[in-house]
Design an enzyme around this catalytic site. Structure first.
Site, short mmCIF file in Angstrom:
data_model
loop_
_atom_site.label_atom_id
_atom_site.label_comp_id
_atom_site.label_asym_id
_atom_site.label_seq_id
_atom_site.Cartn_x
_atom_site.Cartn_y
_atom_site.Cartn_z
CE LYS A 73 -3.75 1.33 3.36
NZ LYS A 73 -5.23 1.58 3.83
CB SER A 150 -8.26 2.95 2.87
OG SER A 150 -7.38 3.01 4.77
CB SER A 174 -8.27 -0.07 6.50
OG SER A 174 -9.36 1.33 5.56
#
Ligand code: GLN
Length: 486
Positions: A73, A150, A174
């Site tokens: 990420k 997210s 997330s």
């Protein structure tokens, strides 16, 4: 057949048996990454990955992650590789140091092939707020459904078969939510189990690094590499690390599982409820005790607002260093204040600004008692309640989400119990730091959904063992979106 579709253990075996080389794997992953049509990448590390794979240390060949491509990420710091957390304010920022998790993976010989998209600065749950726009769910080739956030890009690249694992972060849900929406195992270990050194902070008291895999053993493997104390993160734990790789041997038959009725009852979808009950039956058939427990309805409804006030307050103070001078895009103006004003006005999107406004409102001296401190007290009540349940039970088990992946243009009744409770309860494990894992348990209209086990702190093995047991009794492991859609 692509080896990238297989489990990490299988890919490793193929490397050992000489069926595929790390270079071939990396080239294939890079090719798929470039063809990705889900808007899942911030940056593809082509040059870096090829260079790394060519210099792999042959003496480390037996490491299970040696030569295995993966993604991070883009809120994880990678030295010399652009990292912007999908925020305009950080465009062009190239970190000068690496996150501990990245270093550990590099040491094992795993190959980073890309940095993935997220909701801007990890604040969000839809995979739509990053500076590159929406990230799509590979399970829906028509691109009408979200993948959730997210950690949207990491979930997308793992479920699309580009890499067998990808790292994300989980402050409220997330990792677990997008995992539920994309047929993945998504694990958020205990707070402090994995070093957060080099993770861009959102709300550090609830931030966790987590990861996506397509089966439970792969999840146990990644945890075994990442878990452990790191002197660079003073909040990382010194509790000894378990051997997660022998979870198959755990006797779970005497375990006790709690279902919090108020949360389960606020799920409306019959398909999801039925599939969840089916998994409960698989557990009780083995002899596990299923206990229906209660959480005060008001407390259930307080989880989301409590999470929101605390996370916005922490986000506000943790992003105070985004002044447009230290990192990212520089705006020229006559003095410091104006530079900062321009950078923050142009660099943050509306949803981020709203959270900062809320956060600073809660932290204002005259509001602190009423908002921030009240939220902290409420957090204590929620954590006490969860710990009380976990005294008598080895894990709490619930549907991860009350729905399959939502439509981009769908509307939710944000005052309903379904939204306030079932859609947002996962944050209780961030407030208390307990380990929590999503595993796929069903499909509806071609889209997956999951169940979530939450355990006592540092008892990752318990939830991994339970998840592995269910995984073996169902047929949702190692599914690749594109294949099922063909
Ligand atoms: N969806 C939650 C939010 O909007 C959680 C985000 C997260 O875990 N990073 O804040």
């Amino acid at each position: 057949m692509s080896y990238l579709d297989q489990s990490i253990f299988e890919i490793h075996q193929a490397i050992i048996n000489g069926l595929v080389t790390p270079l071939e794997l990396v080239q294939e992953a890079l090719k798929l990454a470039k063809e990705d049509n889900n808007n899942a990448f911030e940056y593809i590390c082509e040059k870096e990955a090829i260079e790394q794979v060519k210099n792999l240390d042959l003496s480390k060949k037996d490491n299970l992650l040696w030569g295995i491509p993966y993604a991070l990420k883009d809120n994880l710091s990678t030295k010399d590789i652009p990292t912007c957390a999908s925020s305009k304010i950080l465009e062009g920022y190239v970190p000068v140091y690496s996150a501990e998790v990245y270093q550990r993976l590099q040491e094992q010989g795993a190959i980073l092939i890309g940095k993935t998209t997220l909701d801007e600065l990890s604040m969000g749950g839809s995979g739509t707020t990053g500076h590159l726009g929406k990230t799509y769910n590979p399970w829906d080739p028509k691109h009408k459904h979200q993948i959730g956030g997210s950690s949207c890009g990491s979930a997308a690249v793992c479920s699309a078969g580009i890499v067998p694992f990808a790292l994300g972060s989980d402050t409220g849900d997330s990792v677990r939510k997008p995992a539920s929406y994309s047929c993945l195992v998504g694990l958020k270990p205990t707070w402090g189990r994995i070093s957060r050194y080099g993770l861009f902070p959102f709300a550090p008291s609830m931030d966790h690094i987590g990861f996506f895999t397509r089966n439970c053993m792969d999840s146990a493997l990644i945890l075994s590499v990442l878990a452990g104390h790191d002197e660079k993160d003073s909040t990382s734990s010194t509790v000894p690390v378990d051997n997660y790789l022998d979870i198959e041997k755990t006797d779970i038959s005497k375990m006790r599982i709690a279902v919090i009725d108020e949360i389960f009852d606020s799920v409306q979808d019959k398909t999801i409820k039925d599939a969840f009950i089916k998994t409960l039956n698989i557990l009780s058939d083995l002899g596990l005790e299923i206990n229906h427990v209660h959480m005060d309805d008001k407390l259930c409804r307080a989880i989301y607002p409590t999470y929101f006030v605390i996370s916005c307050a922490e986000a506000n103070s943790n992003n105070a260093n985004q002044d447009g001078i230290k990192f990212g895009t520089r705006y020229e103006a006559e003095d410091y204040e104006k530079v900062m004003f321009e950078a923050r006005t142009n660099g943050f999107s509306e949803p981020i600004k709203r959270r900062f406004v809320l956060g600073s409102y809660a932290l204002l001296k005259e509001n602190q008692e009423d908002l921030f401190l009240r939220a902290q007290k409420c957090r204590r009540l929620i954590v006490n309640c969860i710990n009380e349940i976990l005294k008598d039970n080895d894990a709490i088990y619930l549907p991860t989400s009350p729905t399959i992946a939502p439509l981009f243009d769908g509307n939710k009744d944000k005052l309903s119990n379904e939204y306030l409770i079932a859609d947002n309860y996962l944050a209780f494990a961030n407030m208390g730091g307990q380990p929590s894992i999503n595993i796929p348990i069903g499909f509806k209209d071609g889209l997956p959904f999951g169940g979530c086990f939450t355990g006592r702190i540092f008892e990752e093995k318990t939830i991994l063992s339970l998840a592995l047991f269910l995984e073996k009794h169902m047929d949702f492991a190692n599914k690749i979106a594109k294949k099922e859609n063909e």
